[in-house]
Write an enzyme that holds these catalytic residues in place. Structure first.
Site, PDB file in Angstrom:
ATOM      1  N   ASP A  67       0.871  -1.175   0.000  1.00  0.00           N
ATOM      2  CA  ASP A  67       0.000   0.000   0.000  1.00  0.00           C
ATOM      3  C   ASP A  67       0.906   1.223   0.000  1.00  0.00           C
ATOM      4  OD1 ASP A  67      -0.262   1.068   3.166  1.00  0.00           O
ATOM      5  OD2 ASP A  67       0.090  -1.086   2.965  1.00  0.00           O
ATOM      6  N   GLU A 153      -9.061   4.576  11.310  1.00  0.00           N
ATOM      7  CA  GLU A 153      -8.193   4.509  12.474  1.00  0.00           C
ATOM      8  C   GLU A 153      -8.279   5.841  13.202  1.00  0.00           C
ATOM      9  OE1 GLU A 153      -3.890   4.721  11.104  1.00  0.00           O
ATOM     10  OE2 GLU A 153      -4.873   4.151   9.230  1.00  0.00           O
TER      11      GLU A 153
END
Length: 266
Positions: A67, A153
Site C-alpha cells: 500500500d 483509524e
C-alpha cells in the site's frame, strides 16, 4: 554411496538450521495471470526493522503486495512486480478535501506494469460519510482491479480532526460510506483498521464486510482473536525493489487459486 547421501543430507540440515521463514521460490514475472493454474511465489522482501515472528508468520503466505501514497515518491512498478509484488492499494483521498498528488501516477504505473490495484480513503470523523464518499468518487475513476478500501483509524496527531466517536456512530458512518461506494463501483469496499481502533469501536461487527488488519508484531489470530481477515499488513518498514525507502507490505489470506478467484470477484 549411502554414506555420501547421508553426508549431503546432514550438510543441508546444517545450512537450513535457524531459518525463520521458508526458502523463497522463484518469482515469475507473469504470476497470477492465469485463473486456472496460477503460479506460486513466496517473495522474499527485506525489512529495515524485521520482527522476530513467533509461530505463523508472513512467509507462510505466497501472495504479497503494497500500500502506497505520495510518501513513497515515484515507483518503478515493473521492477516491483518482477520482485514479487502481486497487488497494490494506492492512497487516493482523505477527509472531504484532500487528494493524494501521486494517486494518478501510481495508478497508471501499476496498470502499465500489470499490478492489480485498488484505491483507499483515509477517514476523518469531522465530516459526514456521504461527503467523504462523494469526494472519493470524484477522484477515483471506475476500472480498478480490486475493491477499494475505507481506512478507519484514530487520528490523534491530526491538526484538524481528533474526534473519537463511540462505536455505534463509527459503524453507522462506515456503513454509509461502504454502501455509497458499493452502489457506484459495483463491489463492496474492504475496511482497513488498526488494533486499538478495532477494539475500541468493534468495527468488526459490520456485516458483509471484509477486513484488512494491521499487525506488525504478531499474527492476526493472536492480535485480533476470532476475527476474520482478507489482508494482513505485517510491516511498515519493508524494502522492495522499485520503491524508494520504506513501504508497507501486506499479504492476502489464501493460496494463489483463492487469490485469482477473489480478485475476479468470486
Amino acid at each position: 554411496m549411502r554414506i555420501a547421501l547421508m553426508l549431503a543430507a546432514l550438510a543441508f540440515a546444517t545450512l537450513s538450521c535457524g531459518r525463520s521463514t521458508p526458502p523463497p521460490q522463484k518469482v515469475e514475472a507473469k504470476a497470477f495471470l492465469s485463473t486456472t493454474s496460477p503460479s506460486v511465489i513466496y517473495p522474499a522482501f527485506r525489512d529495515a526493522d524485521p520482527h522476530d515472528w513467533d509461530g505463523r508468520h508472513p512467509g507462510h503466505y505466497p501472495v504479497h503486495g503494497l500500500d502506497v501514497s505520495r510518501w513513497q515518491g515515484p515507483i518503478n512498478w515493473h521492477q516491483a512486480k518482477a520482485s514479487g509484488v502481486s497487488f497494490a492499494f494506492i492512497k487516493a483521498t482523505e477527509g472531504g478535501d484532500v487528494a493524494d498528488p501521486l494517486f494518478d501516477d501510481h495508478r497508471r504505473g501499476a496498470q502499465a506494469a500489470g499490478v492489480p490495484w485498488g484505491a483507499y480513503h483515509y477517514y476523518y470523523f469531522c465530516r459526514p460519510a456521504h461527503e467523504q464518499a462523494r469526494w472519493f468518487i470524484k477522484n477515483v475513476p471506475k476500472g480498478a482491479d480490486l475493491p477499494h478500501v475505507l481506512d478507519m483509524e484514530w487520528t490523534p496527531h491530526s491538526r484538524t480532526c481528533r474526534l473519537r466517536p463511540d462505536g455505534a456512530t463509527v459503524r453507522a458512518e462506515a456503513k454509509r460510506f461502504l454502501d455509497i461506494l458499493e452502489r457506484h463501483y459495483g463491489r463492496r469496499p474492504i475496511v482497513y483498521t488498526t488494533v486499538d481502533f478495532h477494539g475500541d469501536t468493534e468495527i468488526g461487527r459490520l456485516r458483509g464486510t471484509e477486513f484488512w488488519l494491521r499487525s506488525v508484531a504478531g499474527h492476526p489470530h493472536q492480535v485480533y482473536p476470532k476475527s476474520s481477515w482478507r489482508f494482513w499488513q505485517y510491516t511498515g518498514t519493508g524494502l522492495v525493489p522499485g520503491v524508494q525507502g520504506k513501504v508497507d507490505i501486506n499479504t492476502f489470506n489464501g493460496h494463489p487459486e483463492a487469490w485469482a478467484r477473489w480478485k475476479a470477484g468470486g
